[in-house]
Scaffold this motif. Structure first.
Motif, PDB file in Angstrom:
ATOM      1  N   ASN A   1      -8.730   4.617  -1.240  1.00  0.00           N
ATOM      2  CA  ASN A   1      -8.358   4.069  -2.437  1.00  0.00           C
ATOM      3  C   ASN A   1      -6.846   4.715  -2.999  1.00  0.00           C
ATOM      4  O   ASN A   1      -6.055   3.966  -3.336  1.00  0.00           O
ATOM      5  CB  ASN A   1      -9.154   4.807  -3.649  1.00  0.00           C
ATOM      6  CG  ASN A   1     -10.590   4.083  -3.766  1.00  0.00           C
ATOM      7  OD1 ASN A   1     -10.753   2.904  -3.154  1.00  0.00           O
ATOM      8  ND2 ASN A   1     -11.859   4.654  -4.353  1.00  0.00           N
ATOM      9  N   GLU A   2      -6.431   5.825  -2.552  1.00  0.00           N
ATOM     10  CA  GLU A   2      -5.158   6.313  -2.827  1.00  0.00           C
ATOM     11  C   GLU A   2      -4.001   5.642  -2.024  1.00  0.00           C
ATOM     12  O   GLU A   2      -2.950   5.473  -2.389  1.00  0.00           O
ATOM     13  CB  GLU A   2      -4.990   7.836  -2.268  1.00  0.00           C
ATOM     14  CG  GLU A   2      -5.740   8.856  -3.342  1.00  0.00           C
ATOM     15  CD  GLU A   2      -5.551  10.373  -3.010  1.00  0.00           C
ATOM     16  OE1 GLU A   2      -4.945  10.339  -2.035  1.00  0.00           O
ATOM     17  OE2 GLU A   2      -6.098  11.151  -3.848  1.00  0.00           O
TER      18      GLU A   2
ATOM     19  N   GLU B   1      -4.657   1.047  -3.570  1.00  0.00           N
ATOM     20  CA  GLU B   1      -4.790   0.921  -4.666  1.00  0.00           C
ATOM     21  C   GLU B   1      -3.200   0.818  -5.253  1.00  0.00           C
ATOM     22  O   GLU B   1      -2.479   1.829  -4.921  1.00  0.00           O
ATOM     23  CB  GLU B   1      -5.784   1.851  -5.920  1.00  0.00           C
ATOM     24  CG  GLU B   1      -7.017   1.415  -5.568  1.00  0.00           C
ATOM     25  CD  GLU B   1      -8.215   2.557  -6.406  1.00  0.00           C
ATOM     26  OE1 GLU B   1      -9.208   2.086  -6.536  1.00  0.00           O
ATOM     27  OE2 GLU B   1      -7.582   3.353  -7.128  1.00  0.00           O
TER      28      GLU B   1
ATOM     29  N   TRP C   1       0.831  -1.305  -0.127  1.00  0.00           N
ATOM     30  CA  TRP C   1      -0.150  -0.051  -0.113  1.00  0.00           C
ATOM     31  C   TRP C   1       0.856   1.148  -0.022  1.00  0.00           C
ATOM     32  O   TRP C   1       2.058   1.205   0.464  1.00  0.00           O
ATOM     33  CB  TRP C   1      -0.958  -0.058   1.192  1.00  0.00           C
ATOM     34  CG  TRP C   1      -2.121  -1.156   1.093  1.00  0.00           C
ATOM     35  CD1 TRP C   1      -2.153  -2.026   0.134  1.00  0.00           C
ATOM     36  CD2 TRP C   1      -3.056  -0.982   2.280  1.00  0.00           C
ATOM     37  NE1 TRP C   1      -3.171  -2.686   0.579  1.00  0.00           N
ATOM     38  CE2 TRP C   1      -3.877  -2.272   1.765  1.00  0.00           C
ATOM     39  CE3 TRP C   1      -3.415  -0.676   3.341  1.00  0.00           C
ATOM     40  CZ2 TRP C   1      -5.020  -2.568   2.555  1.00  0.00           C
ATOM     41  CZ3 TRP C   1      -4.444  -1.036   3.945  1.00  0.00           C
ATOM     42  CH2 TRP C   1      -5.158  -1.862   3.638  1.00  0.00           C
TER      43      TRP C   1
ATOM     44  N   ASN D   1     -16.868   5.755  -5.124  1.00  0.00           N
ATOM     45  CA  ASN D   1     -15.787   5.557  -4.792  1.00  0.00           C
ATOM     46  C   ASN D   1     -15.434   4.127  -4.223  1.00  0.00           C
ATOM     47  O   ASN D   1     -14.096   3.669  -4.235  1.00  0.00           O
ATOM     48  CB  ASN D   1     -15.014   6.661  -3.901  1.00  0.00           C
ATOM     49  CG  ASN D   1     -14.688   7.788  -4.860  1.00  0.00           C
ATOM     50  OD1 ASN D   1     -14.583   7.872  -5.803  1.00  0.00           O
ATOM     51  ND2 ASN D   1     -14.710   9.124  -4.054  1.00  0.00           N
ATOM     52  N   ALA D   2     -16.216   3.597  -3.553  1.00  0.00           N
ATOM     53  CA  ALA D   2     -16.045   2.363  -2.797  1.00  0.00           C
ATOM     54  C   ALA D   2     -16.117   1.203  -3.853  1.00  0.00           C
ATOM     55  O   ALA D   2     -17.172   1.215  -4.752  1.00  0.00           O
ATOM     56  CB  ALA D   2     -16.975   2.198  -1.730  1.00  0.00           C
ATOM     57  N   PRO D   3     -15.553  -0.121  -3.339  1.00  0.00           N
ATOM     58  CA  PRO D   3     -15.961  -1.186  -4.250  1.00  0.00           C
ATOM     59  C   PRO D   3     -17.361  -1.590  -4.424  1.00  0.00           C
ATOM     60  O   PRO D   3     -18.169  -1.396  -3.148  1.00  0.00           O
ATOM     61  CB  PRO D   3     -15.139  -2.412  -3.390  1.00  0.00           C
ATOM     62  CG  PRO D   3     -13.945  -1.576  -2.669  1.00  0.00           C
ATOM     63  CD  PRO D   3     -14.748  -0.369  -2.278  1.00  0.00           C
TER      64      PRO D   3
ATOM     65  N   TRP E   1     -13.691   7.377   0.703  1.00  0.00           N
ATOM     66  CA  TRP E   1     -13.253   6.250   0.236  1.00  0.00           C
ATOM     67  C   TRP E   1     -12.120   6.922  -0.992  1.00  0.00           C
ATOM     68  O   TRP E   1     -11.207   6.010  -1.544  1.00  0.00           O
ATOM     69  CB  TRP E   1     -14.268   5.350  -0.360  1.00  0.00           C
ATOM     70  CG  TRP E   1     -14.685   4.266   0.539  1.00  0.00           C
ATOM     71  CD1 TRP E   1     -15.840   4.237   1.306  1.00  0.00           C
ATOM     72  CD2 TRP E   1     -14.095   2.997   0.478  1.00  0.00           C
ATOM     73  NE1 TRP E   1     -15.708   2.966   2.265  1.00  0.00           N
ATOM     74  CE2 TRP E   1     -14.796   2.154   1.689  1.00  0.00           C
ATOM     75  CE3 TRP E   1     -13.034   2.637   0.107  1.00  0.00           C
ATOM     76  CZ2 TRP E   1     -14.420   1.042   1.891  1.00  0.00           C
ATOM     77  CZ3 TRP E   1     -12.588   1.145   0.346  1.00  0.00           C
ATOM     78  CH2 TRP E   1     -13.312   0.367   1.355  1.00  0.00           C
ATOM     79  N   GLY E   2     -12.381   7.852  -1.212  1.00  0.00           N
ATOM     80  CA  GLY E   2     -11.418   8.690  -2.077  1.00  0.00           C
ATOM     81  C   GLY E   2      -9.974   8.486  -1.482  1.00  0.00           C
ATOM     82  O   GLY E   2      -9.027   8.209  -2.248  1.00  0.00           O
TER      83      GLY E   2
END
Length: 371
Positions: free
Chosen positions: A367-368, A371, A64, A315-317, A363-364
């Motif tokens: 994600n950073e 991902e 991560w 923004n979430a899965p 979630w933005g």
């Protein structure tokens, strides 16, 4: 002859010295291979007897982006967060507390605790103590509302779980569970509206069906078997759960393992579990049995009759399901990533029930990192 022998010996010594230097140089060039820590794939279940013991796993091991964590912490701190946890395969990756809030402090779940009641209802059903298709009247008795007996009998436990009772949500206080507050508005299963009073009455349904105090039954069936702590406490008309963030994480692990805790089956009825965590009716595709669902084509939110197009949290899965409560209490569970994210605190912005704009913003930032 003597000169020739000495010269030959000198040449031999020089050659050996040269070879030795080359060998040393080559040895120096050999790099020690980096130690790669394997990512454990099996689910970790924290010990029941030791609530302070919990395996962790580093962001570096997971690959991560640690450089983005500071931005996340700033966002959380700026938005009144008390506790924030991220777990992968049951192991703690991020655990951060803000201000004076500590790991052992209890916090309200608000409506993020609704899934606790939903799972407990499924357990009562698998034990044959109730059926969600039963009329609510069977457990609360006639006169639990201000409606006539025919209209009362039309409302089932499943209607309570799915927010489709048809009870009047335009009353002055839609938290009120007194009979005079529970009036007919629509036929059951024809309208979805986030109405807290019918949900709260599920506690009385379970207590009646099991012939046990609601807290006692919850403790016996869920809290103690998975090592949670905490308590349901009456706040006005509401019955609200308070616990540590780590206890919320334990419930998240139970959900991602579909009701099984390290070989111990808590909820064996997989038909119920699947119905609970998937679309439960066609009126709000993003709602199960008191669980919020992401990745659907439309959604409705508390306090509104409007249907919105698109996913609940873009923004979430897509496979995320969640418990979402007043003042941005969040329990996110993502089966595809075996990921649990928990946020406790005061309202980030407006004091809204359930989903808020905070979900997508948060979630933005997540994600950073992942991902």
């Amino acid at each position: 002859m003597k000169f020739s022998q000495n010269f030959g010996l000198l040449i031999l010594l020089l050659l050996n010295f040269s070879c030795s230097n080359e060998s040393d140089t080559e040895t120096e060039k050999i790099e020690t291979p980096a130690v790669i820590t394997p990512i454990p794939l099996e689910t970790y279940f924290p010990p029941i007897s030791r609530t302070d013991e919990w395996e962790t796993i580093s962001m570096k091991t997971l690959g991560w982006n640690e450089d983005k964590v500071a931005d996340l912490y700033t966002y959380l701190d700026d938005n009144n967060t008390d506790a924030f946890l991220v777990l992968k395969d049951g192991r703690i990756v991020i655990e951060k507390y803000f201000g004076d809030f500590k790991q052992d402090d209890n916090h309200t779940w608000n409506s993020a605790g609704k899934p606790l009641t939903s799972m407990l209802t499924g357990i009562a059903q698998q034990e044959g103590l109730l059926a969600i298709t039963d009329p609510t009247t069977r457990y609360l008795g006639e006169g639990w509302s201000s409606m006539n007996s025919e209209k009362e009998l039309a409302i089932t436990i499943e209607n309570q779980l799915t927010m489709t009772t048809g009870l009047d949500y335009t009353v002055d206080d839609d938290f009120c569970t007194d009979p005079e507050c529970l009036k007919y508005l629509n036929a059951p299963s024809t309208k979805w509206y986030y109405h807290n009073a019918p949900y709260t009455l599920i506690d009385d349904v379970i207590a009646s069906a099991t012939n046990k105090d609601f807290n006692s039954y919850f403790s016996e069936k869920i809290k103690e078997p998975i090592g949670m702590q905490g308590l349901f406490i009456e706040v006005g008309y509401n019955n609200v759960y308070f616990s540590t963030a780590r206890s919320m994480a334990r419930f998240g692990i139970l959900n991602l393992n579909k009701g099984i805790w390290k070989g111990t089956t808590i909820l064996s009825d997989q038909t119920y579990f699947n119905a609970m965590t998937n679309t439960s009716q066609e009126l709000n595709l993003s709602y199960g049995y008191l669980y919020w669902l992401n990745g659907k084509s439309s959604f409705r939110v508390p306090g509104s009759e409007e249907e919105f197009t698109g996913s609940l949290i873009p923004n979430a899965p897509a496979d995320l399901f969640a418990g979402l409560g007043l003042n941005d209490q969040k329990l996110y569970m993502v089966p595809s990533l075996d990921l649990i994210v928990i946020r406790m605190g005061d309202a980030s912005n407006e004091e809204l029930l359930g989903p808020t704009g905070f979900d997508n913003d948060l979630w933005g930032f997540i994600n950073e990192i992942i991902e």
